[in-house]
Enzyme design. Structure first.
Site, PDB file in Angstrom:
ATOM      1  CG  ASP A  45       2.572   5.345  -3.663  1.00  0.00           C
ATOM      2  OD1 ASP A  45       1.607   4.865  -3.094  1.00  0.00           O
ATOM      3  OD2 ASP A  45       2.644   6.652  -3.961  1.00  0.00           O
ATOM      4  CG  ASN A  49      -4.363  -0.508  -3.627  1.00  0.00           C
ATOM      5  OD1 ASN A  49      -5.695  -0.425  -3.486  1.00  0.00           O
ATOM      6  ND2 ASN A  49      -3.738   0.272  -3.190  1.00  0.00           N
ATOM      7  CE1 TYR A  79     -11.718   4.975  -8.702  1.00  0.00           C
ATOM      8  CE2 TYR A  79     -14.205   4.651  -8.304  1.00  0.00           C
ATOM      9  CZ  TYR A  79     -12.951   4.624  -7.797  1.00  0.00           C
ATOM     10  OH  TYR A  79     -12.605   3.891  -6.762  1.00  0.00           O
ATOM     11  CE  LYS A 100     -10.750   1.764  -9.202  1.00  0.00           C
ATOM     12  NZ  LYS A 100      -9.611   0.890  -8.410  1.00  0.00           N
ATOM     13  CB  THR A 103      -8.320   6.027   1.575  1.00  0.00           C
ATOM     14  OG1 THR A 103      -9.169   6.635   0.381  1.00  0.00           O
ATOM     15  CG2 THR A 103      -8.784   4.637   1.810  1.00  0.00           C
TER      16      THR A 103
END
Length: 249
Positions: free
Chosen positions: A33, A86, A152, A156, A187
């Site tokens: 991360d 991810n 985005y 994706k 999230t």
């Protein structure tokens, strides 16, 4: 011998929830991360669940930092069995013509190039060691068009193409690659997006047949299944987990 998973974006949200679920199966976790605080929190949660873990700080848009987290994983555990590819960001939610080029480059760098870099170096390890299982994070915006997320959505949709093409090339070498396509999910990334664009949350909830957002744990259950289950013939799939959201489009 314990298996090992590398998870990017593991400091919060889907990555953190998946790390804990895999740890409950006794799988070692390499926590990757940009946030040291979130990463160390995940390491603590993994160890509480009974597995080993360590943290590697990385900006996945930088190829040398991707090579570093892969190298550290192999040095510590010998191989990589599972990869949850991810890490990602959503962007500001501005309409495309109002979006600055710096933001476009950042989203593409993290979401698309970061995923490709990770796929490249992890797959090299997996193929040399007889195979492995990868799950990529796409999105509902990766299977349908959505307003205010043009860049985005482009990244994706790219994740979907990457997933399918990797299987075409490397399934023969023991590689399984699948993708999950979550709809709006509770999230930190999505929470921040809705805070910046409050009208979008109500619109999203009303557009979901189940009339609620998904949870990180629900997505993590699916990711864990795809990575570790005995369903070894599932390959190249993009599985939607969105409460029926994209089914109505």
């Amino acid at each position: 011998m314990s298996k090992t998973a590398v998870i990017t974006g593991a400091g919060s949200g889907l990555g953190q929830s998946t790390a804990v679920k895999l740890a409950e199966k006794g799988i070692n976790i390499v926590v990757v991360d940009i946030s040291e605080g979130g990463g160390q929190e995940t390491v603590d949660l993994v160890k509480q669940a009974g597995a080993d873990a360590f943290f590697v700080k990385a900006d996945v848009s930088k190829v040398e930092e991707v090579k570093n987290y892969v190298g550290q994983a192999v040095e510590k555990y010998g191989t990589i069995d599972y990869f949850f590819n991810n890490a990602g960001i959503s962007g500001s939610g501005k309409h495309f013509l109002e979006t600055e080029m710096d933001e476009i480059n950042q989203i593409v760098g993290i979401n698309m190039l970061g995923a490709l870099y990770g796929m490249h170096y992890v797959t090299d390890v997996m193929v040399k060691n007889g195979g492995g299982s990868i799950v990529n994070t796409s999105s509902s915006a990766g299977v349908i068009g959505q307003s205010t997320v043009v860049t985005y959505s482009a990244t994706k949709h790219g994740i979907v193409g990457m997933t399918k093409s990797m299987v075409a090339e490397y399934a023969k070498d023991g590689l399984r690659v699948n993708a999950v396509a979550p709809g709006p999910t509770e999230t930190p990334m999505v929470k921040k997006y809705f805070e910046d664009n409050p009208e979008m949350k109500e619109s999203a909830e009303q557009g979901i047949p189940q009339k609620r957002l998904g949870t990180s744990d629900e997505v993590a259950e699916l990711v864990t299944f795809l990575l570790t289950s005995d369903a070894q013939y599932i390959n190249g799939e993009v599985i939607r987990i969105d409460g029926g959201f994209t089914n109505t489009k």
